[in-house]
Design a protein around this motif. Sequence first.
Motif, PDB file in Angstrom:
ATOM      1  N   TRP A 658     -14.351  -5.632  -1.862  1.00 48.12           N
ATOM      2  CA  TRP A 658     -12.995  -5.676  -2.429  1.00 48.12           C
ATOM      3  C   TRP A 658     -13.050  -6.477  -3.759  1.00 48.12           C
ATOM      4  CZ3 TRP A 658     -10.196  -9.915  -4.194  1.00 48.12           C
ATOM      5  CH2 TRP A 658      -8.837  -9.547  -4.819  1.00 48.12           C
ATOM      6  N   TYR A 659     -13.833  -7.565  -3.487  1.00 48.31           N
ATOM      7  CA  TYR A 659     -13.914  -8.555  -4.598  1.00 48.31           C
ATOM      8  C   TYR A 659     -14.896  -8.199  -5.808  1.00 48.31           C
ATOM      9  CZ  TYR A 659     -16.372 -12.472  -7.404  1.00 48.31           C
ATOM     10  OH  TYR A 659     -16.890 -13.017  -8.617  1.00 48.31           O
ATOM     11  N   ILE A 660     -15.946  -7.181  -5.646  1.00 47.29           N
ATOM     12  CA  ILE A 660     -16.756  -6.423  -6.697  1.00 47.29           C
ATOM     13  C   ILE A 660     -15.555  -5.858  -7.544  1.00 47.29           C
ATOM     14  CG2 ILE A 660     -18.555  -5.147  -7.245  1.00 47.29           C
ATOM     15  CD1 ILE A 660     -19.934  -6.664  -4.851  1.00 47.29           C
ATOM     16  N   PHE A 661     -15.018  -4.694  -6.669  1.00 52.86           N
ATOM     17  CA  PHE A 661     -14.308  -3.910  -7.367  1.00 52.86           C
ATOM     18  C   PHE A 661     -13.019  -4.516  -8.278  1.00 52.86           C
ATOM     19  CE2 PHE A 661     -14.942  -0.015  -4.293  1.00 52.86           C
ATOM     20  CZ  PHE A 661     -15.057   0.727  -5.407  1.00 52.86           C
ATOM     21  N   SER A 662     -12.368  -5.474  -7.588  1.00 59.41           N
ATOM     22  CA  SER A 662     -11.416  -6.276  -8.481  1.00 59.41           C
ATOM     23  C   SER A 662     -12.079  -6.740  -9.620  1.00 59.41           C
ATOM     24  CB  SER A 662     -10.600  -7.309  -7.493  1.00 59.41           C
ATOM     25  OG  SER A 662     -10.082  -6.487  -6.566  1.00 59.41           O
ATOM     26  N   THR A 663     -13.038  -7.543  -9.513  1.00 60.43           N
ATOM     27  CA  THR A 663     -13.752  -7.873 -10.910  1.00 60.43           C
ATOM     28  C   THR A 663     -14.114  -6.936 -11.728  1.00 60.43           C
ATOM     29  OG1 THR A 663     -14.703 -10.062  -9.292  1.00 60.43           O
ATOM     30  CG2 THR A 663     -15.788  -9.593 -11.340  1.00 60.43           C
ATOM     31  N   MET A 664     -14.516  -5.912 -11.323  1.00 60.23           N
ATOM     32  CA  MET A 664     -14.768  -4.954 -12.384  1.00 60.23           C
ATOM     33  C   MET A 664     -13.599  -3.962 -12.917  1.00 60.23           C
ATOM     34  SD  MET A 664     -17.933  -2.501 -10.891  1.00 60.23           S
ATOM     35  CE  MET A 664     -17.320  -1.943  -9.328  1.00 60.23           C
ATOM     36  N   GLY A 665     -12.497  -4.180 -12.188  1.00 62.73           N
ATOM     37  CA  GLY A 665     -11.084  -3.911 -12.953  1.00 62.73           C
ATOM     38  C   GLY A 665     -10.545  -2.530 -12.439  1.00 62.73           C
ATOM     39  N   PHE A 666     -10.880  -2.192 -11.257  1.00 61.24           N
ATOM     40  CA  PHE A 666     -10.264  -1.028 -10.686  1.00 61.24           C
ATOM     41  C   PHE A 666     -10.803  -1.008  -9.290  1.00 61.24           C
ATOM     42  CE2 PHE A 666     -14.500   0.169 -12.176  1.00 61.24           C
ATOM     43  CZ  PHE A 666     -15.097   0.685 -11.417  1.00 61.24           C
ATOM     44  N   TYR A 667      -9.857  -0.248  -8.560  1.00 62.13           N
ATOM     45  CA  TYR A 667      -9.974  -0.159  -6.966  1.00 62.13           C
ATOM     46  C   TYR A 667      -9.419   0.982  -6.247  1.00 62.13           C
ATOM     47  CZ  TYR A 667      -9.485  -2.273  -2.090  1.00 62.13           C
ATOM     48  OH  TYR A 667      -9.666  -2.224  -0.737  1.00 62.13           O
ATOM     49  N   PRO A 668     -10.219   1.654  -5.305  1.00 61.17           N
ATOM     50  CA  PRO A 668      -9.886   2.835  -4.401  1.00 61.17           C
ATOM     51  C   PRO A 668      -8.564   2.777  -3.537  1.00 61.17           C
ATOM     52  CG  PRO A 668     -11.580   1.802  -3.404  1.00 61.17           C
ATOM     53  CD  PRO A 668     -11.228   0.730  -4.750  1.00 61.17           C
ATOM     54  N   VAL A 669      -7.593   2.630  -4.016  1.00 57.21           N
ATOM     55  CA  VAL A 669      -6.344   2.412  -3.302  1.00 57.21           C
ATOM     56  C   VAL A 669      -6.379   3.421  -2.281  1.00 57.21           C
ATOM     57  CG1 VAL A 669      -3.870   2.302  -3.221  1.00 57.21           C
ATOM     58  CG2 VAL A 669      -5.077   1.067  -4.949  1.00 57.21           C
ATOM     59  N   THR A 670      -6.284   4.813  -2.585  1.00 58.64           N
ATOM     60  CA  THR A 670      -6.235   5.932  -1.580  1.00 58.64           C
ATOM     61  C   THR A 670      -7.349   6.683  -1.364  1.00 58.64           C
ATOM     62  OG1 THR A 670      -3.734   6.355  -2.413  1.00 58.64           O
ATOM     63  CG2 THR A 670      -4.806   7.856  -1.125  1.00 58.64           C
ATOM     64  N   PRO A 671      -7.802   6.440  -0.152  1.00 62.12           N
ATOM     65  CA  PRO A 671      -9.285   7.031   0.146  1.00 62.12           C
ATOM     66  C   PRO A 671      -9.052   8.524  -0.150  1.00 62.12           C
ATOM     67  CG  PRO A 671      -8.160   6.320   2.023  1.00 62.12           C
ATOM     68  CD  PRO A 671      -7.418   5.766   0.930  1.00 62.12           C
ATOM     69  N   ALA A 672     -10.105   9.562  -0.288  1.00 62.09           N
ATOM     70  CA  ALA A 672     -10.187  10.906  -0.298  1.00 62.09           C
ATOM     71  C   ALA A 672      -9.082  11.378  -1.649  1.00 62.09           C
ATOM     72  CB  ALA A 672      -9.795  11.335   0.845  1.00 62.09           C
ATOM     73  N   SER A 673      -8.694  10.483  -2.230  1.00 54.65           N
ATOM     74  CA  SER A 673      -7.902  11.063  -3.399  1.00 54.65           C
ATOM     75  C   SER A 673      -8.910  11.144  -4.686  1.00 54.65           C
ATOM     76  CB  SER A 673      -6.880   9.947  -3.738  1.00 54.65           C
ATOM     77  OG  SER A 673      -7.409   8.893  -4.281  1.00 54.65           O
ATOM     78  N   GLY A 674      -9.963  10.508  -4.770  1.00 54.76           N
ATOM     79  CA  GLY A 674     -10.799  10.629  -6.116  1.00 54.76           C
ATOM     80  C   GLY A 674     -10.174   9.839  -7.029  1.00 54.76           C
ATOM     81  N   LEU A 675      -9.345   8.924  -6.778  1.00 52.37           N
ATOM     82  CA  LEU A 675      -8.835   8.293  -7.811  1.00 52.37           C
ATOM     83  C   LEU A 675      -8.986   6.520  -7.740  1.00 52.37           C
ATOM     84  CD1 LEU A 675      -5.314  10.018  -8.151  1.00 52.37           C
ATOM     85  CD2 LEU A 675      -7.416  10.300  -9.476  1.00 52.37           C
TER      86      LEU A 675
END
Length: 747
Positions: A658-675
Motif C-alpha cells: 500500500w505504501y509503495i503504490f501510494s508513494t508512486m501515485g496510483f492504487y489498484p482500488v478494484t481487483p480484476a478491473s485492470g484499472l
Amino acid sequence: MSLLFCEVISAQQSLPKIHKDEVDFVNPLIGTAITGFAKGLDGGGTMPCVNVPFAMTNFVAQTGESKMGRMCYQYEDKAVIGLLATHQPTVWMGDYGYVSIMPQTGSLRVLPKERRLTYDHKDEIAKPYYYSVKLKADAKTSIKAEIAGANTCGMFRFTFPAAEKAHLIIQGINLNPELTDWANDYKSRLKRLKGYVHIDTVNNEITGYNPDRQSAQLGPELKNFKGYFIIKFDKQIRKYGTWDNKIIKKGSEEQFGTRMGAFISFKTLANTQIKVAVATSFISLDQARSNLKKEIPDWDFEKIVKDTRNNWQQQLKVAQVNGVTNEQKTIFYTALFHTLLFPRQFSEYGRYYSAFDDKIHNGESYNDYSLWDTFRALHPLLILTQPERINGMVKSLLQMYQEGGWMPMWPNPTYTNIMISTHADAVVADAYVKGFRGYSTKLAYDAMHKDAFEAPDGDMQKKWGDRDLWTSYEARGGLTYYHKLGFVPVDKVRESVSRTIEYGIDDYCVAQVAKSLGKTEDYNELMKWSANYKNVYNPATGFMAPKNVNGQWSAKPDSGFTEGTKWTYTFGAMQDIPGMISLMGGEKPFADKLKHNFNDGHYRADNEPGHHYIYLFNYCGMPWKAQELVRQHTGWQNFRNAPIGINGNDDCGQTSAWYIFSTMGFYPVTPASGLYSIGAPQFPYIALNLQNGNKLVIKAIDLSAQNKYVKEVRFDGQLIKNHIISHEQISHGGTLEFKMTSVPQKD
C-alpha cells in the motif's frame, strides 16, 4: 510543514557522496516491535530474517518461544534462545517444520528459558543478507553469532571466547504446554507428534525431522508432514548427546520427543570459530542434502552473504528513486523488501511436498498466502515488480485446488479457516485480466466457479467462527444464505456483514473472467450477487448493518464485522463504487460521510479493509482530498525508520505494498478491473522496471512540502481527466507526469 517534506527540501544537501546500492537502504528491524504506534495498536509483525527473496526457509535470531500470536523475534525482548530456521510467515500464523541452534559456554542448559543469553541492540547488525549479534555468555565474555542465508539452506558462524566447556544446542521440536492460550492448543499435538534427531559422528552431522505445525488445530491432519533438517559442522563431533524436556542423555545418538533435541560439546580458545550449515526440506533428508549441495557446496560464509546480497540487489533495483533523503529511501526500500518475502517458494528444485494431499509432486509451488490481506495491494504490486513469478503463484493456488478440492483462504501450509471469503479468486482473476496465461484457464475458472457457486460442507449447521477448531474447509461460509437471502444473516453466521461485502468483491472478480470466457449466464448471476452488499445497507442509519435470517435488522448494529466496525466496512464494496455512492444518496452525502470517517478518527490505516478508502474521494468529486490524505498517511504517522516503524501489522507485505503504490501515485482500488486510481506521488522521481524491458517513469514536478496537490497529470503527454489509468497503459511503460501545486483543484 510535514517532517517528510522538510527532509525533501534538504535532500540534495543530505544525499550521500559515497554510492549506496538499493539493498544498502533496507533496515530489516523496521516493524519488528510487538508494540504499535499507540496504545492498542499492533506492531509490524516482521522479523529481521536472512534469506533470498521468497525463500522457503527464513533464518533469524529467535528471541522467544514462538506460537500463533507471537513472532519468533520481537524487538522488545532482551535475550536470544537460538538461531532459527523458521517458516512462520507472520504473527497470527504458526511456524512449522522449524529447527534452532544455540551457542553456549559453561554448564549445559537445554531448555529455552535456561539457555537464553542476553544482548544489546547496539551489538546487533541486521541486513537482508547478513545478521550478527553479540550474546553475553557470562559477566565478562560474549559469543558472536552470525547468520548467512540462501533459499532452503543457511549457515551460522559462532565465535566463542576461551571456555573449558562450550556447547551448541539443537532444538528439533518445541511443544511447550506452558504456551497454551485461546489461540494455541497443545493437547492434540502432544499426543500425536514426536520429533526426531540422530547424531552421526562419521559424517559429522545431526539429522532429523520436525512434524509440528503450530496452526495444526486450524487445519486437517497431515500424516506425512515433516520438516526435515541436516545440520553439519566444520568441527569434529566428539562429545555429544540428546535431550527431551529436562532429561539430558550424554552419549546418546538418537532421540524422539515432543520438546527435544541434541547437543555437541567442546573446549574453545579465544576467538574459536565454528561454522554450522543448516539444510531444510519438506520432501526428505535426501532432498535436504541435495539442497545443501546446490546452495552451500562449501564452507564459504562470505560467499553466501555476497550471493544473497547480489540477489536482493537485483530484485530491489526494480525501482529507482531520486530527490529524497536517505531516511525516505530506507523506508521505501524496506517496504519493497517486505513485499518480496511472501508467498514463499515451496518447491525444491522441481519438486514439492503438497500439504493439501500430503504427497510429493513434480512442479513449482508457493505457499503462505495471506490472501485476505494481500489480494488488495501486494499481489497487484508483484504483477508490476515480479511478473516472472505471477504464473507460478497462480498455478500454485490451482494445484492446491486439484490436490485438496478448493483453493485456500490462508494456507499455513495447508488449509486454515482464518479470515473470510475466498480471495484467491481475486488474485487469480486480477492476473487473468492483466494478461497472464501461464496456467490452465479452464482449471482456473473451475476453481473460482466452485468458490462462488458451491457452499462448503455443513454450511447451514456451522457458525464459521474465526479460528474455530478444524472440522472442514470453510470456503465462503454462509454462502447458502447469501444466495438464498441476498445476504449472510448475523444470527446464523459470524462476521456476516463483512462476509456479505467481501463475497461480492470476489463475485465481481470471477464475473470478469466469466465474461472473457463467454460464460454469459454465469457472468449475469455473479454480477447480480456482487451487488448483495446493498442488502446490508441500512438507510435509516446510513451504515452497513447486520440482518437476521428473517430480514430484520439486528438489535446489535455493531455485530457482524471482521476486525472492524460499521465505519470500517461501510465503504467496503470496492467492486461497485458508483453503486455505493448512489446507495448513500449521491456524491455529496457519500463524500460527507467519507470525510467524517477520516476527520472523526474512524479510519484505520493499520488494517486492510480501509486501505482503498483514501482513493474513494476520486469517485465523488474530491480528488484533492485523496491527494491530501495520501501525503498524511504515507508520512511519519504510519511509516518510520524504526522498530516501531509500521502502523499495524504488515501482513506479509500488504501494508508495505500500500505504501509503495501510494508513494508512486496510483492504487489498484478494484481487483480484476485492470484499472488504477490516481493519487499523488510522494517522491520527485521513481522509475519502475517492468517486464519486457519496459520502464515506467513517474515524475512529480514542483513537489514540495506545500505542493501536495495535483494540478494536472499526463501519461506520455496525454492529459488524464478522470483520475484513472489502466494497467494496459502502465504495463507498456512510459512517463506518468504530475504537476504539483499548493492549491487544491476543486473545480
